[in-house]
Design a protein around this motif. Structure first.
Motif, PDB file in Angstrom:
ATOM      1  N   ILE A 170     -10.070   8.098  -0.340  1.00 56.13           N
ATOM      2  CA  ILE A 170      -9.352   6.825  -0.238  1.00 56.13           C
ATOM      3  C   ILE A 170     -10.229   5.674  -0.710  1.00 56.13           C
ATOM      4  O   ILE A 170      -9.749   4.734  -1.371  1.00 56.13           O
ATOM      5  CB  ILE A 170      -8.876   6.614   1.222  1.00 56.13           C
ATOM      6  N   ASP A 171     -11.536   5.738  -0.418  1.00 55.39           N
ATOM      7  CA  ASP A 171     -12.451   4.701  -0.899  1.00 55.39           C
ATOM      8  C   ASP A 171     -12.435   4.624  -2.419  1.00 55.39           C
ATOM      9  O   ASP A 171     -12.359   3.531  -3.005  1.00 55.39           O
ATOM     10  CB  ASP A 171     -13.874   4.975  -0.403  1.00 55.39           C
ATOM     11  N   GLU A 174      -8.998   3.202  -3.707  1.00 60.65           N
ATOM     12  CA  GLU A 174      -8.856   1.753  -3.524  1.00 60.65           C
ATOM     13  C   GLU A 174      -9.750   0.967  -4.470  1.00 60.65           C
ATOM     14  O   GLU A 174      -9.474  -0.195  -4.768  1.00 60.65           O
ATOM     15  CB  GLU A 174      -9.157   1.392  -2.066  1.00 60.65           C
ATOM     16  N   ARG A 175     -10.824   1.588  -4.953  1.00 60.76           N
ATOM     17  CA  ARG A 175     -11.692   0.942  -5.943  1.00 60.76           C
ATOM     18  C   ARG A 175     -11.144   1.108  -7.358  1.00 60.76           C
ATOM     19  O   ARG A 175     -11.713   0.576  -8.312  1.00 60.76           O
ATOM     20  CB  ARG A 175     -13.096   1.560  -5.885  1.00 60.76           C
ATOM     21  N   LYS A 205      -1.328   9.524   3.992  1.00 62.99           N
ATOM     22  CA  LYS A 205      -1.456   8.436   3.018  1.00 62.99           C
ATOM     23  C   LYS A 205      -1.752   8.987   1.631  1.00 62.99           C
ATOM     24  O   LYS A 205      -1.190   8.524   0.616  1.00 62.99           O
ATOM     25  CB  LYS A 205      -2.565   7.474   3.463  1.00 62.99           C
TER      26      LYS A 205
END
Length: 544
Positions: A170-171, A174-175, A205
Motif C-alpha cells: 500500500i505504501d 500510494e507513492r 483495500k
C-alpha cells in the motif's frame, strides 16, 4: 462484465471435463486417487519438471496434487491444509507455468502474492527462485525493513511476480510506484494469520484495486467466518481443496507436556534439562512475549547453548541473517515469538519447545508444525505452570485429547519419557478430583467478627474466649502458609495467650495442609507423577 465472467466459467467447465476433473464437485473427494500421482501427471512443462527434480522432489503432496490442476485451468480455489503440507509449492508451480508466456511492463506486475510476514514473503521468493530457474521471470519482494529505492528500481524494470506484505504494498501504491491494473493471478497466503494480525482491511483495500476478471487463490490452515466472508465476496465460484482435518496436529510429531512448579526461573531450568535430555539437532523455542525471547536467549547462551533470538522488534536484515544461520546449522536453538510460527520451512528440524503455552489454541498447531514436516519424525514439548491452565485447556479441546505428560522424575535424572495413556497410573478413588484442586481454595472456617464490647465483656465467658482463640489460630495458620513457615507453630490468642497443647493437637487434625505439605496440586491431572521444580511464592490472599 457478467457475460465475460459467464463465458470464462463455461470455458473452465469444458476444460475441467476434458481433463477428467469434475467441475461441480471438490477435488478433496479424489484425494485417494491422487495419492500415487507424480508431478509429470499434473500437466506441468518439461523445464518446470526438471527444476522440481533438481530440487529433489518426485511426488506431489496431497494439497499439491489437488490444487495444481485447478490452478492450471484458471479456476479460483480455496486451499485448506495444515502447516507443513507443501502449500507454497501448490501455488508457485502453477503460477510459473501460467506466467511462462507474456511479458511484464514497467510498474505493472502480472501476479501478486500477499503474505502476512516478511519471513514468509522471503521464503516464497526462494521457492520461485528454485522452481523458476529455467524460466525468465522477473520477481520483486516488497517487505518492510528494506530500502524503498531498491524495490522501486525492480518495479520500474517490470516484474512478473510481486510478493509483498500488505502494508509495504500500500505504501508503494500510494507513492505511485506500482500499478495493480494488470494483475492476472492473486494469491492470499496464510489468510487466517492475516486475520489474526489485523491485515484483513488492508487485504480488502488491495483486492478492490485489482481487475475484477482475475484468478484468485486463497490458502489457509483454518477457515474462520471472516475468511469465509472474503471468499464469498471476492472469489468467483471457488473450488474448495481440503486435505486434512482443520487444525489437526501431524501424526509424525511426538507431543509431550511438562508441568513446572514455579515461575520464570524454574521454567528456564526445566527447559535446560529438557534440551539436555533430548537429542536435539535444531529446534525452535517459542515464547509468547518478545521480552521473554530476549531474556531466555541470554539465559541459554550464558549456560553454554548455541542460541539466537528472533522477534518482531529486530531489524529486518538482522532477522534474515539469523534465519539464514539457523537454516545453515550455525545456530542450534532459535528463541522466537510467533513471528516464526507460520509457514517457515526449516529442513529436518528435530524439536519444537513451547516455553509458554500459546494464548491462541490455533497457534499451538502452527508452532508444532515446524517439526515433523513432509512425513519426517519430529518432537514437540510444552512447558506449563499453574497459570497456563486456561490456555492449556483450550489447546487440548482443539486437539480433542490431552497432551501426553512427561515423566518429571525421570527428567530430574537426565532422561525423558512421555507417559502414554496405557502407562498412566489411575488415581485412587476420590483422589483425582482432589488432586486437581489447589489447597488454597479449601475454604477455612470464616473468621468470626465481634461487635464492639467493653473489655469486661471480652472476658465474660470461657466459651467466648475459646471461639476467639480458634478464630485467631486459623488466621495465624493462613499467615504461616503464605510465609512458608511450619504449619504446626503454636497458635496465640488475641491477648497474647498461648493456646493449650490439647486444643492445638485437636485443631491440627482438621487444619488444611500447607503448600509445602500438599504436593498433590502439582501432580499431573491423570496422576502420572509430580511436576518439575520448586513451588513458586504467592501470598495466600492473592490466591483466594
Amino acid at each position: 462484465m457478467q457475460a465475460v465472467a459467464q463465458d470464462r466459467m463455461e470455458t473452465l467447465d469444458f476444460l475441467a471435463h476434458q481433463a477428467h476433473f469434475p467441475a461441480s464437485t471438490d477435488l478433496c473427494a479424489n484425494s485417494q486417487q491422487t495419492s500415487n500421482m507424480k508431478f509429470d501427471e499434473l500437466g506441468l512443462s518439461d523445464p518446470l519438471l526438471k527444476a522440481i527434480t533438481d530440487a529433489g522432489y518426485e511426488s506431489p503432496t496431497p494439497i499439491q496434487a489437488e490444487a495444481i490442476p485447478h490452478l492450471l485451468m484458471g479456476r479460483d480455489i480455496v486451499g485448506i491444509a495444515q502447516t507443513g503440507t507443501g502449500k507454497t509449492a501448490s501455488f508457485t508451480l502453477p503460477m510459473i507455468e501460467i506466467l511462462s508466456t507474456g511479458r511484464a511492463r514497467a510498474r505493472m506486475p502480472r501476479s501478486l502474492i500477499l503474505e502476512p510476514t516478511r519471513e514468509l514473503a522471503a521464503q516464497v521468493a526462494e521457492n520461485f527462485a528454485t522452481y523458476g530457474k529455467n524460466h525468465k521471470l522477473n520477481m520483486a519482494l516488497l517487505i518492510g525493513g528494506v530500502s524503498f529505492s531498491d524495490q522501486e528500481e525492480k518495479l520500474n524494470r517490470g516484474v512478473d511476480v510481486l510478493i509483498a506484505t500488505p502494508g509495504r504494498l500500500i505504501d508503494h501504491f500510494e507513492r505511485g510506484k506500482v500499478l495493480l491494473a494488470d494483475i492476472k493471478v492473486l494469491v492470499v497466503d496464510e489468510a487466517d494469520r492475516m486475520l489474526d494480525m489485523g491485515f484483513i482491511p488492508d487485504v480488502e483495500k488491495i483486492i478492490k484495486l485489482l481487475p475484477q476478471i482475475r484468478q484468485t487463490a486463497m490458502f489457509s490452515a483454518t477457515m474462520p467466518s471472516e475468511i469465509k466472508r472474503l471468499t464469498d465476496s471476492y472469489m468467483m465460484n471457488p473450488r474448495n481443496v481440503q486435505v486434512d482435518a482443520v487444525a489437526s496436529a501431524a501424526e509424525t510429531v511426538t507431543q509431550g507436556l511438562l508441568r513446572v512448579s514455579g515461575g520464570f526461573a524454574e521454567k528456564r531450568a526445566a527447559l535446560r534439562r529438557l534440551i539436555n535430555a533430548c537429542e536435539v539437532g535444531n529446534a525452535i523455542v517459542f515464547c509468547n512475549r518478545k521480552r521473554d525471547v530476549a531474556t531466555l536467549e541470554k539465559s541459554l547462551t550464558s549456560h553454554g547453548f548455541n542460541a539466537a533470538a528472533l522477534h518482531g522488534d529486530m531489524h529486518q536484515s538482522e532477522r534474515m541473517k539469523t534465519l539464514a544461520k539457523f537454516r545453515d546449522g550455525d545456530i542450534q536453538l532459535l528463541i522466537a515469538s510467533d513471528v516464526a510460527a507460520r509457514g517457515l520451512d526449516i529442513p529436518n528440524m528435530s524439536h519444537v519447545f513451547n516455553f509458554d503455552v500459546p494464548m491462541q489454541a490455533d497457534d499451538y498447531i502452527h508452532r508444532i508444525g515446524r517439526t515433523g514436516r513432509a512425513g519426517k519424525e519430529g518432537h514437540a514439548f510444552t512447558l506449563a505452570t499453574r497459570t497456563d491452565e486456561k490456555f492449556l485447556d483450550s489447546v487440548e479441546r482443539l486437539l480433542g485429547r490431552p497432551i501426553p505428560p512427561i515423566d518429571a522424575e525421570g527428567l530430574q535424572k537426565g532422561t525423558i519419557k512421555v507417559i502414554s495413556k496405557d502407562e498412566a497410573k489411575p488415581a485412587p478413588d476420590g483422589q483425582a478430583e482432589q488432586d486437581t484442586t489447589e489447597p488454597t481454595e479449601e475454604k477455612a472456617p470464616r473468621r468470626r467478627r465481634r461487635s464492639p464490647r467493653s473489655k469486661s465483656a471480652d472476658n465474660a465467658s470461657t466459651s467466648e474466649e475459646t471461639v476467639s482463640v480458634e478464630a485467631v489460630s486459623e488466621a495465624d495458620q493462613t499467615k504461616d502458609t503464605s510465609d512458608d513457615k511450619p504449619a504446626d507453630r503454636p497458635s496465640r490468642s488475641r491477648g497474647g495467650r498461648k493456646a493449650s497443647e490439647g486444643s492445638s493437637r485437636s485443631e491440627s487434625s482438621s487444619r488444611p495442609r500447607s503448600r509445602s505439605q500438599n504436593d498433590s496440586v502439582e501432580e499431573i491431572k491423570d496422576g502420572n507423577g509430580k511436576a518439575f521444580g520448586k513451588e513458586e511464592y504467592t501470598p495466600a490472599f492473592l490466591r483466594r
